[in-house]
Design a protein around this motif. Structure first.
Motif, PDB file in Angstrom:
ATOM      1  N   THR A  18       0.841  -1.201   0.000  1.00 31.07           N
ATOM      2  CA  THR A  18       0.000   0.000   0.000  1.00 31.07           C
ATOM      3  C   THR A  18       0.872   1.245   0.000  1.00 31.07           C
ATOM      4  N   ARG A  19       1.934   1.262   0.791  1.00 34.43           N
ATOM      5  CA  ARG A  19       2.844   2.413   0.791  1.00 34.43           C
ATOM      6  C   ARG A  19       3.491   2.597  -0.581  1.00 34.43           C
ATOM      7  N   MET A  20       3.805   1.497  -1.250  1.00 34.99           N
ATOM      8  CA  MET A  20       4.362   1.589  -2.606  1.00 34.99           C
ATOM      9  C   MET A  20       3.326   2.176  -3.576  1.00 34.99           C
ATOM     10  N   THR A  21       2.076   1.771  -3.420  1.00 35.06           N
ATOM     11  CA  THR A  21       0.991   2.316  -4.239  1.00 35.06           C
ATOM     12  C   THR A  21       0.843   3.807  -3.981  1.00 35.06           C
ATOM     13  N   TYR A  22       0.911   4.202  -2.730  1.00 35.49           N
ATOM     14  CA  TYR A  22       0.834   5.626  -2.376  1.00 35.49           C
ATOM     15  C   TYR A  22       1.977   6.398  -3.030  1.00 35.49           C
ATOM     16  N   TRP A  23       3.176   5.854  -2.964  1.00 36.88           N
ATOM     17  CA  TRP A  23       4.344   6.524  -3.547  1.00 36.88           C
ATOM     18  C   TRP A  23       4.138   6.728  -5.052  1.00 36.88           C
ATOM     19  N   ARG A  27       3.488  10.308  -7.002  1.00 34.67           N
ATOM     20  CA  ARG A  27       4.396  10.678  -8.089  1.00 34.67           C
ATOM     21  C   ARG A  27       3.631  10.962  -9.380  1.00 34.67           C
ATOM     22  N   ARG A  28       2.625  10.155  -9.657  1.00 35.27           N
ATOM     23  CA  ARG A  28       1.873  10.308 -10.902  1.00 35.27           C
ATOM     24  C   ARG A  28       0.865  11.448 -10.861  1.00 35.27           C
ATOM     25  N   PHE A  29       0.166  11.600  -9.738  1.00 33.66           N
ATOM     26  CA  PHE A  29      -0.935  12.556  -9.664  1.00 33.66           C
ATOM     27  C   PHE A  29      -0.654  13.769  -8.784  1.00 33.66           C
ATOM     28  N   GLY A  30       0.459  13.781  -8.076  1.00 29.91           N
ATOM     29  CA  GLY A  30       0.783  14.902  -7.196  1.00 29.91           C
ATOM     30  C   GLY A  30       0.316  14.690  -5.767  1.00 29.91           C
ATOM     31  N   GLU A  31      -0.604  13.780  -5.582  1.00 31.26           N
ATOM     32  CA  GLU A  31      -1.096  13.418  -4.257  1.00 31.26           C
ATOM     33  C   GLU A  31      -1.778  12.061  -4.374  1.00 31.26           C
ATOM     34  N   VAL A  32      -1.944  11.388  -3.266  1.00 30.77           N
ATOM     35  CA  VAL A  32      -2.620  10.088  -3.259  1.00 30.77           C
ATOM     36  C   VAL A  32      -4.120  10.334  -3.417  1.00 30.77           C
ATOM     37  N   PRO A  33      -4.736   9.780  -4.453  1.00 34.90           N
ATOM     38  CA  PRO A  33      -6.190   9.927  -4.583  1.00 34.90           C
ATOM     39  C   PRO A  33      -6.908   9.293  -3.383  1.00 34.90           C
ATOM     40  N   GLU A  34      -7.813  10.039  -2.814  1.00 34.39           N
ATOM     41  CA  GLU A  34      -8.513   9.580  -1.617  1.00 34.39           C
ATOM     42  C   GLU A  34      -9.215   8.235  -1.802  1.00 34.39           C
ATOM     43  N   MET A  90      -9.204  17.245 -14.040  1.00 31.14           N
ATOM     44  CA  MET A  90      -7.744  17.242 -14.115  1.00 31.14           C
ATOM     45  C   MET A  90      -7.274  16.417 -15.308  1.00 31.14           C
ATOM     46  N   LEU A  91      -7.853  15.244 -15.498  1.00 28.59           N
ATOM     47  CA  LEU A  91      -7.450  14.393 -16.620  1.00 28.59           C
ATOM     48  C   LEU A  91      -7.703  15.097 -17.954  1.00 28.59           C
ATOM     49  N   MET A  92      -8.832  15.785 -18.062  1.00 27.57           N
ATOM     50  CA  MET A  92      -9.127  16.514 -19.293  1.00 27.57           C
ATOM     51  C   MET A  92      -8.131  17.660 -19.499  1.00 27.57           C
ATOM     52  N   ARG A  93      -7.801  18.367 -18.420  1.00 24.14           N
ATOM     53  CA  ARG A  93      -6.825  19.462 -18.515  1.00 24.14           C
ATOM     54  C   ARG A  93      -5.468  18.924 -18.952  1.00 24.14           C
ATOM     55  N   LEU A  94      -5.051  17.803 -18.375  1.00 21.13           N
ATOM     56  CA  LEU A  94      -3.764  17.215 -18.731  1.00 21.13           C
ATOM     57  C   LEU A  94      -3.745  16.675 -20.161  1.00 21.13           C
ATOM     58  N   SER A  95      -4.915  16.381 -20.709  1.00 22.50           N
ATOM     59  CA  SER A  95      -5.028  15.937 -22.106  1.00 22.50           C
ATOM     60  C   SER A  95      -5.248  17.124 -23.044  1.00 22.50           C
ATOM     61  N   ILE A 174     -16.621  10.198  -0.251  1.00 23.77           N
ATOM     62  CA  ILE A 174     -15.383  10.738  -0.819  1.00 23.77           C
ATOM     63  C   ILE A 174     -15.751  11.932  -1.689  1.00 23.77           C
ATOM     64  N   THR A 175     -15.180  13.090  -1.373  1.00 25.40           N
ATOM     65  CA  THR A 175     -15.513  14.317  -2.095  1.00 25.40           C
ATOM     66  C   THR A 175     -14.288  14.882  -2.798  1.00 25.40           C
ATOM     67  N   ASP A 176     -14.524  15.960  -3.546  1.00 28.33           N
ATOM     68  CA  ASP A 176     -13.444  16.560  -4.335  1.00 28.33           C
ATOM     69  C   ASP A 176     -12.210  16.793  -3.467  1.00 28.33           C
ATOM     70  N   GLN A 177     -11.070  16.638  -4.111  1.00 23.46           N
ATOM     71  CA  GLN A 177      -9.795  16.663  -3.413  1.00 23.46           C
ATOM     72  C   GLN A 177      -8.908  17.808  -3.900  1.00 23.46           C
ATOM     73  N   GLY A 178      -9.323  18.492  -4.944  1.00 25.70           N
ATOM     74  CA  GLY A 178      -8.550  19.621  -5.436  1.00 25.70           C
ATOM     75  C   GLY A 178      -7.664  19.321  -6.626  1.00 25.70           C
ATOM     76  N   PHE A 179      -7.846  18.161  -7.243  1.00 24.53           N
ATOM     77  CA  PHE A 179      -7.018  17.822  -8.412  1.00 24.53           C
ATOM     78  C   PHE A 179      -7.219  18.800  -9.557  1.00 24.53           C
ATOM     79  N   SER A 180      -8.427  19.300  -9.722  1.00 24.15           N
ATOM     80  CA  SER A 180      -8.681  20.195 -10.852  1.00 24.15           C
ATOM     81  C   SER A 180      -8.039  21.562 -10.655  1.00 24.15           C
ATOM     82  N   GLN A 181      -7.622  21.877  -9.425  1.00 20.14           N
ATOM     83  CA  GLN A 181      -6.978  23.153  -9.146  1.00 20.14           C
ATOM     84  C   GLN A 181      -5.476  23.027  -8.896  1.00 20.14           C
ATOM     85  N   ASP A 182      -4.909  21.857  -9.035  1.00 20.33           N
ATOM     86  CA  ASP A 182      -3.480  21.637  -8.742  1.00 20.33           C
ATOM     87  C   ASP A 182      -3.136  21.872  -7.274  1.00 20.33           C
ATOM     88  N   SER A 183      -4.083  21.731  -6.403  1.00 23.69           N
ATOM     89  CA  SER A 183      -3.842  21.950  -4.981  1.00 23.69           C
ATOM     90  C   SER A 183      -4.623  20.906  -4.213  1.00 23.69           C
TER      91      SER A 183
END
Length: 190
Positions: A18-23, A27-34, A90-95, A174-183
């Motif tokens: 699980t810690r490896m998955t978090y890492w 790394r991929r998304f900037g934070e661990v998705p909730e 966020m995925l749409m912005r990155l695409s 589980i609610t919005d986490q701020g991925f669409s704002q980069d924060s």
């Protein structure tokens, strides 16, 4: 932003995989998705979900990304999953997709912000997400002409998968986490 109905597993509480998955996730998304951190309460299911999501991502090669993403976004918004809307944006912005047009999604049938193919995909997402579903033979025939059989299969799978994700995350609080704002909000920080 509320507290999830089942608490996230912190890195200190997590096992090695699980810690490896978090890492990797951080790394991929900037934070661990909730959703990952909540699903970590059942490590075997978390690993199965991770493998599944990776295989779906790698196997999705027939349908244009904008078509798929707009349909998935429509499902997330319809179900009311703020986390899915946030992450999907966020995925749409990155695409490099145009996010401004999402403001016009309620008028997708007549808005000039959407192509005919996108309108057909959104209408299909709407029909699949309805309870009970309202998909018609004519609709699938039209989609096959537009996207081919494999494209329709891919679209169908992504819409169904997003229904599953959105409904699960909504049920778990589980609610919005701020991925669409980069924060991003850290799942275990509250």
């Amino acid at each position: 932003m509320g507290v999830t109905r089942i608490p996230a597993v912190t890195p200190k509480q997590a096992g090695l995989l699980t810690r490896m998955t978090y890492w990797y996730s951080k790394r991929r998304f900037g934070e661990v998705p909730e959703p990952f951190a909540v699903l970590a309460n059942h490590p075997k299911l978390m690993r199965a979900a991770g493998v599944h999501e990776t295989l779906v991502e790698r196997g999705s090669t027939k349908l244009a990304v904008p078509i798929r993403e707009i349909a998935v976004y429509y499902v997330a918004r319809t179900v009311g999953c703020s986390w899915c809307v946030d992450f999907g944006s966020m995925l749409m912005r990155l695409s490099d997709l145009d996010l401004d047009r999402l403001r016009h999604i309620d008028d997708y049938q007549s808005s000039d912000h959407y192509s005919e193919d996108e309108r057909a995909a959104i209408a299909y997402a709407e029909a699949m997400t309805a309870t009970p579903p309202t998909v018609t033979d004519e609709q699938v025939t039209d989609l096959k002409k537009r996207f081919g059989t494999e494209g329709v299969m891919e679209l169908t799978y992504h819409i169904a998968l997003e229904n599953s994700r959105a409904r699960s995350y909504h049920a778990l609080g589980i609610t919005d986490q701020g991925f669409s704002q980069d924060s991003c909000r850290v799942p275990w920080a509250e």
